[in-house]
Design a protein around this motif. Structure first.
Motif, PDB file in Angstrom:
ATOM      1  N   ASP A  52       0.839  -0.695   0.209  1.00  0.00           N
ATOM      2  CA  ASP A  52      -0.208   0.126  -0.119  1.00  0.00           C
ATOM      3  C   ASP A  52       1.146   1.338   0.022  1.00  0.00           C
ATOM      4  O   ASP A  52       0.277   1.808   0.769  1.00  0.00           O
ATOM      5  N   HIS A  53       1.715   1.136  -0.619  1.00  0.00           N
ATOM      6  CA  HIS A  53       2.544   2.349  -0.874  1.00  0.00           C
ATOM      7  C   HIS A  53       3.284   2.801  -2.267  1.00  0.00           C
ATOM      8  O   HIS A  53       3.285   3.762  -2.092  1.00  0.00           O
ATOM      9  N   TYR A  54       2.302   2.066  -3.227  1.00  0.00           N
ATOM     10  CA  TYR A  54       2.745   2.794  -4.270  1.00  0.00           C
ATOM     11  C   TYR A  54       2.128   3.798  -4.446  1.00  0.00           C
ATOM     12  O   TYR A  54       0.582   4.797  -4.092  1.00  0.00           O
ATOM     13  N   VAL A 153     -17.776   2.121  -4.320  1.00  0.00           N
ATOM     14  CA  VAL A 153     -16.958   1.375  -4.621  1.00  0.00           C
ATOM     15  C   VAL A 153     -16.715   0.651  -3.584  1.00  0.00           C
ATOM     16  O   VAL A 153     -17.077  -0.844  -3.564  1.00  0.00           O
ATOM     17  N   ALA A 154     -16.651   0.946  -2.337  1.00  0.00           N
ATOM     18  CA  ALA A 154     -16.868   0.247  -1.096  1.00  0.00           C
ATOM     19  C   ALA A 154     -17.889  -0.667  -1.135  1.00  0.00           C
ATOM     20  O   ALA A 154     -17.660  -1.410  -0.580  1.00  0.00           O
ATOM     21  N   ARG A 155     -18.647  -0.757  -1.129  1.00  0.00           N
ATOM     22  CA  ARG A 155     -19.732  -1.193  -1.341  1.00  0.00           C
ATOM     23  C   ARG A 155     -19.610  -2.796  -1.882  1.00  0.00           C
ATOM     24  O   ARG A 155     -20.045  -3.803  -1.523  1.00  0.00           O
ATOM     25  N   LEU A 163      -8.844   0.475  -2.579  1.00  0.00           N
ATOM     26  CA  LEU A 163      -9.428   1.616  -2.196  1.00  0.00           C
ATOM     27  C   LEU A 163      -8.903   2.284  -2.197  1.00  0.00           C
ATOM     28  O   LEU A 163      -8.979   3.416  -3.270  1.00  0.00           O
ATOM     29  N   ARG A 164      -7.840   2.391  -1.647  1.00  0.00           N
ATOM     30  CA  ARG A 164      -6.896   3.713  -1.643  1.00  0.00           C
ATOM     31  C   ARG A 164      -6.231   3.940  -2.767  1.00  0.00           C
ATOM     32  O   ARG A 164      -6.167   4.936  -3.289  1.00  0.00           O
ATOM     33  N   LEU A 165      -5.547   2.788  -3.552  1.00  0.00           N
ATOM     34  CA  LEU A 165      -5.108   2.359  -4.779  1.00  0.00           C
ATOM     35  C   LEU A 165      -6.218   3.793  -5.907  1.00  0.00           C
ATOM     36  O   LEU A 165      -5.027   4.755  -6.812  1.00  0.00           O
ATOM     37  N   GLN A 171      -6.750  11.073  -7.149  1.00  0.00           N
ATOM     38  CA  GLN A 171      -5.808  12.944  -6.939  1.00  0.00           C
ATOM     39  C   GLN A 171      -5.048  12.592  -7.278  1.00  0.00           C
ATOM     40  O   GLN A 171      -4.039  13.977  -6.711  1.00  0.00           O
ATOM     41  N   ALA A 172      -4.181  11.631  -8.242  1.00  0.00           N
ATOM     42  CA  ALA A 172      -2.818  11.686  -8.873  1.00  0.00           C
ATOM     43  C   ALA A 172      -2.703  12.865  -9.575  1.00  0.00           C
ATOM     44  O   ALA A 172      -1.245  13.799  -9.268  1.00  0.00           O
TER      45      ALA A 172
END
Length: 195
Positions: A52-54, A153-155, A163-165, A171-172
């Protein structure tokens, strides 16, 4: 996330990205340079994704004319590496979301095309229909609310890393004229994950 970065899924994504060709993103890496880049860096990239660091790169902003001369459309061209990762995500997520789409929807759907839409329209005419409604939500993609989208999407997606990616891709930022601007709403059109 493990399914997304699996060898089989990534190889299918690589084949698709290479076949689609496409312009380079802000890093100027071409599709032809992707495979050698992955040979050298894939283990690190995969570990970043799993941990989860990308962090995706901003997209390269370009404007193209809309059909019929009705203004310009903003496109965001991801780097080829981000296109690969987005394509891998798309291949895993599409089977989850596609069953809920309307049977009358043909855009960006597996096994459906504009030709299929034309055939359906012809069958409606043959069945006696006489009216066509053409609807376009102006600047829809430019105004997508990130929080609402991510809640939807989280549903269906439980993996918080995925989800974070997705949120990081939203937001990139957009790079135009050498200046990157953050995005707090909207989704750039042009990447495999946009649909």
């Amino acid at each position: 996330m493990e399914l997304i970065v699996s060898r089989e899924n990534m190889m299918a994504a690589l084949s698709r990205v290479v076949a689609n060709k496409g312009a380079p993103g802000i890093d100027a890496m071409s599709v032809e340079q992707l495979k050698p880049h992955l040979s050298e860096h894939w283990l690190r990239i995969k570990e970043e994704l799993l941990a989860d660091h990308y962090r995706p790169a901003p997209v390269r902003g370009v404007e193209i004319p809309k059909p019929g001369g009705k203004g310009m459309r903003q496109l965001g061209i991801p780097t080829v590496l981000d296109r690969l990762i987005q394509q891998a995500m798309h291949q895993v997520l599409m089977p989850i979301f596609d069953p809920d789409f309307s049977t009358s929807s043909y855009g960006f759907r597996p096994g459906r095309s504009a030709h299929d839409a034309v055939l359906a329209a012809r069958s409606y005419v043959a069945g006696g229909r006489r009216f066509v409604v053409d609807l376009d939500l102006e600047k829809f993609f430019d105004r997508v609310n990130h929080d609402v989208l991510m809640a939807r999407v989280a549903r269906k997606v439980a993996d918080k890393r995925v989800l974070r990616l997705i949120r990081r891709y939203l937001q990139a930022g957009l790079m135009m004229g050498g200046i990157a601007t953050a995005r707090s709403e909207g989704t750039p059109q042009g990447g495999p994950l946009t649909p």
